[in-house]
Design a protein around this motif. Structure first.
Motif, PDB file in Angstrom:
ATOM      1  N   TYR A  60      -4.203  -3.385  -1.750  1.00  0.00           N
ATOM      2  CA  TYR A  60      -2.915  -3.094  -2.388  1.00  0.00           C
ATOM      3  C   TYR A  60      -2.678  -1.601  -2.598  1.00  0.00           C
ATOM      4  O   TYR A  60      -1.573  -1.199  -2.954  1.00  0.00           O
ATOM      5  CB  TYR A  60      -2.795  -3.820  -3.719  1.00  0.00           C
ATOM      6  CG  TYR A  60      -2.884  -5.324  -3.592  1.00  0.00           C
ATOM      7  CD1 TYR A  60      -2.187  -6.003  -2.593  1.00  0.00           C
ATOM      8  CD2 TYR A  60      -3.670  -6.070  -4.445  1.00  0.00           C
ATOM      9  CE1 TYR A  60      -2.270  -7.379  -2.462  1.00  0.00           C
ATOM     10  CE2 TYR A  60      -3.752  -7.444  -4.327  1.00  0.00           C
ATOM     11  CZ  TYR A  60      -3.053  -8.090  -3.331  1.00  0.00           C
ATOM     12  OH  TYR A  60      -3.138  -9.452  -3.203  1.00  0.00           O
ATOM     13  N   ILE A  61      -3.693  -0.768  -2.391  1.00  0.00           N
ATOM     14  CA  ILE A  61      -3.560   0.671  -2.610  1.00  0.00           C
ATOM     15  C   ILE A  61      -2.752   1.300  -1.478  1.00  0.00           C
ATOM     16  O   ILE A  61      -3.069   1.131  -0.304  1.00  0.00           O
ATOM     17  CB  ILE A  61      -4.942   1.354  -2.711  1.00  0.00           C
ATOM     18  CG1 ILE A  61      -5.711   0.809  -3.912  1.00  0.00           C
ATOM     19  CG2 ILE A  61      -4.788   2.878  -2.808  1.00  0.00           C
ATOM     20  CD1 ILE A  61      -7.156   1.278  -3.982  1.00  0.00           C
ATOM     21  N   VAL A  62      -1.700   2.023  -1.858  1.00  0.00           N
ATOM     22  CA  VAL A  62      -0.876   2.733  -0.886  1.00  0.00           C
ATOM     23  C   VAL A  62      -1.243   4.205  -0.887  1.00  0.00           C
ATOM     24  O   VAL A  62      -1.387   4.820   0.159  1.00  0.00           O
ATOM     25  CB  VAL A  62       0.629   2.562  -1.215  1.00  0.00           C
ATOM     26  CG1 VAL A  62       1.486   3.410  -0.291  1.00  0.00           C
ATOM     27  CG2 VAL A  62       1.018   1.101  -1.142  1.00  0.00           C
ATOM     28  N   ARG A  63      -1.413   4.792  -2.081  1.00  0.00           N
ATOM     29  CA  ARG A  63      -1.775   6.208  -2.191  1.00  0.00           C
ATOM     30  C   ARG A  63      -2.655   6.408  -3.420  1.00  0.00           C
ATOM     31  O   ARG A  63      -2.428   5.821  -4.454  1.00  0.00           O
ATOM     32  CB  ARG A  63      -0.512   7.055  -2.303  1.00  0.00           C
ATOM     33  CG  ARG A  63      -0.799   8.544  -2.317  1.00  0.00           C
ATOM     34  CD  ARG A  63       0.460   9.377  -2.285  1.00  0.00           C
ATOM     35  NE  ARG A  63       1.188   9.204  -3.536  1.00  0.00           N
ATOM     36  CZ  ARG A  63       2.506   9.217  -3.627  1.00  0.00           C
ATOM     37  NH1 ARG A  63       3.250   9.375  -2.564  1.00  0.00           N
ATOM     38  NH2 ARG A  63       3.092   9.078  -4.784  1.00  0.00           N
ATOM     39  N   LEU A  64      -3.644   7.266  -3.279  1.00  0.00           N
ATOM     40  CA  LEU A  64      -4.548   7.610  -4.374  1.00  0.00           C
ATOM     41  C   LEU A  64      -4.734   9.112  -4.346  1.00  0.00           C
ATOM     42  O   LEU A  64      -5.097   9.671  -3.311  1.00  0.00           O
ATOM     43  CB  LEU A  64      -5.900   6.916  -4.199  1.00  0.00           C
ATOM     44  CG  LEU A  64      -7.006   7.303  -5.164  1.00  0.00           C
ATOM     45  CD1 LEU A  64      -6.708   6.768  -6.555  1.00  0.00           C
ATOM     46  CD2 LEU A  64      -8.331   6.762  -4.692  1.00  0.00           C
ATOM     47  N   GLU A  65      -4.434   9.774  -5.472  1.00  0.00           N
ATOM     48  CA  GLU A  65      -4.623  11.221  -5.515  1.00  0.00           C
ATOM     49  C   GLU A  65      -5.135  11.646  -6.875  1.00  0.00           C
ATOM     50  O   GLU A  65      -4.841  11.032  -7.898  1.00  0.00           O
ATOM     51  CB  GLU A  65      -3.352  11.965  -5.143  1.00  0.00           C
ATOM     52  CG  GLU A  65      -2.190  11.769  -6.069  1.00  0.00           C
ATOM     53  CD  GLU A  65      -0.938  12.480  -5.572  1.00  0.00           C
ATOM     54  OE1 GLU A  65      -0.715  12.520  -4.357  1.00  0.00           O
ATOM     55  OE2 GLU A  65      -0.205  12.998  -6.421  1.00  0.00           O
ATOM     56  N   GLU A  66      -5.930  12.704  -6.861  1.00  0.00           N
ATOM     57  CA  GLU A  66      -6.462  13.278  -8.086  1.00  0.00           C
ATOM     58  C   GLU A  66      -5.362  14.089  -8.753  1.00  0.00           C
ATOM     59  O   GLU A  66      -4.645  14.832  -8.100  1.00  0.00           O
ATOM     60  CB  GLU A  66      -7.657  14.168  -7.744  1.00  0.00           C
ATOM     61  CG  GLU A  66      -8.331  14.761  -8.938  1.00  0.00           C
ATOM     62  CD  GLU A  66      -9.531  15.605  -8.537  1.00  0.00           C
ATOM     63  OE1 GLU A  66     -10.048  15.442  -7.425  1.00  0.00           O
ATOM     64  OE2 GLU A  66      -9.913  16.435  -9.353  1.00  0.00           O
ATOM     65  N   LYS A  67      -5.224  13.933 -10.049  1.00  0.00           N
ATOM     66  CA  LYS A  67      -4.207  14.652 -10.814  1.00  0.00           C
ATOM     67  C   LYS A  67      -4.868  15.393 -11.953  1.00  0.00           C
ATOM     68  O   LYS A  67      -5.829  14.909 -12.535  1.00  0.00           O
ATOM     69  CB  LYS A  67      -3.196  13.678 -11.434  1.00  0.00           C
ATOM     70  CG  LYS A  67      -2.354  12.942 -10.459  1.00  0.00           C
ATOM     71  CD  LYS A  67      -1.370  13.863  -9.851  1.00  0.00           C
ATOM     72  CE  LYS A  67      -0.058  13.157  -9.615  1.00  0.00           C
ATOM     73  NZ  LYS A  67       0.961  14.000  -9.124  1.00  0.00           N
TER      74      LYS A  67
END
Length: 98
Positions: A60-67
């Motif tokens: 289900y993950i479309v985008r993952l980014e460190e913030k």
């Protein structure tokens, strides 16, 4: 094999699919089971400390980014070694999805 384990302990933002819509979730990346990722968030709400945890399956993950988190929020328990949100992180790290 844990695909996203390099994000452990970092503040991340995830966009994931739920049916036909995309939903955002942000929190501290606390675990990667090899099939799902787990995010946690601790915050005061109406004078009480609240704890939220998400499990998001890989498919289900479309985008993952460190913030970077704008500020550190310390709770009463944090002074006693309890949970505490992370301090701001420099820069962003993006992982391409395969």
């Amino acid at each position: 094999m844990a695909r996203y384990s390099s994000f452990l302990g970092r503040w991340v933002e995830v966009h994931y699919r739920a049916g036909d819509i995309l939903l955002p979730a942000s929190g501290t990346f606390v675990a990667d089971s090899g099939k799902s990722i787990f995010l946690e968030q601790h915050l005061p709400q109406h004078g009480q400390n609240k704890h939220f945890r998400w499990e998001i399956p890989y498919q289900y993950i479309v985008r993952l980014e460190e913030k970077g988190k704008p500020e550190s929020v310390s709770t009463k328990g944090a002074a006693e070694g309890g949970p505490k949100t992370p301090a701001p992180l420099a820069g962003r790290k993006r992982t391409p999805l395969t």
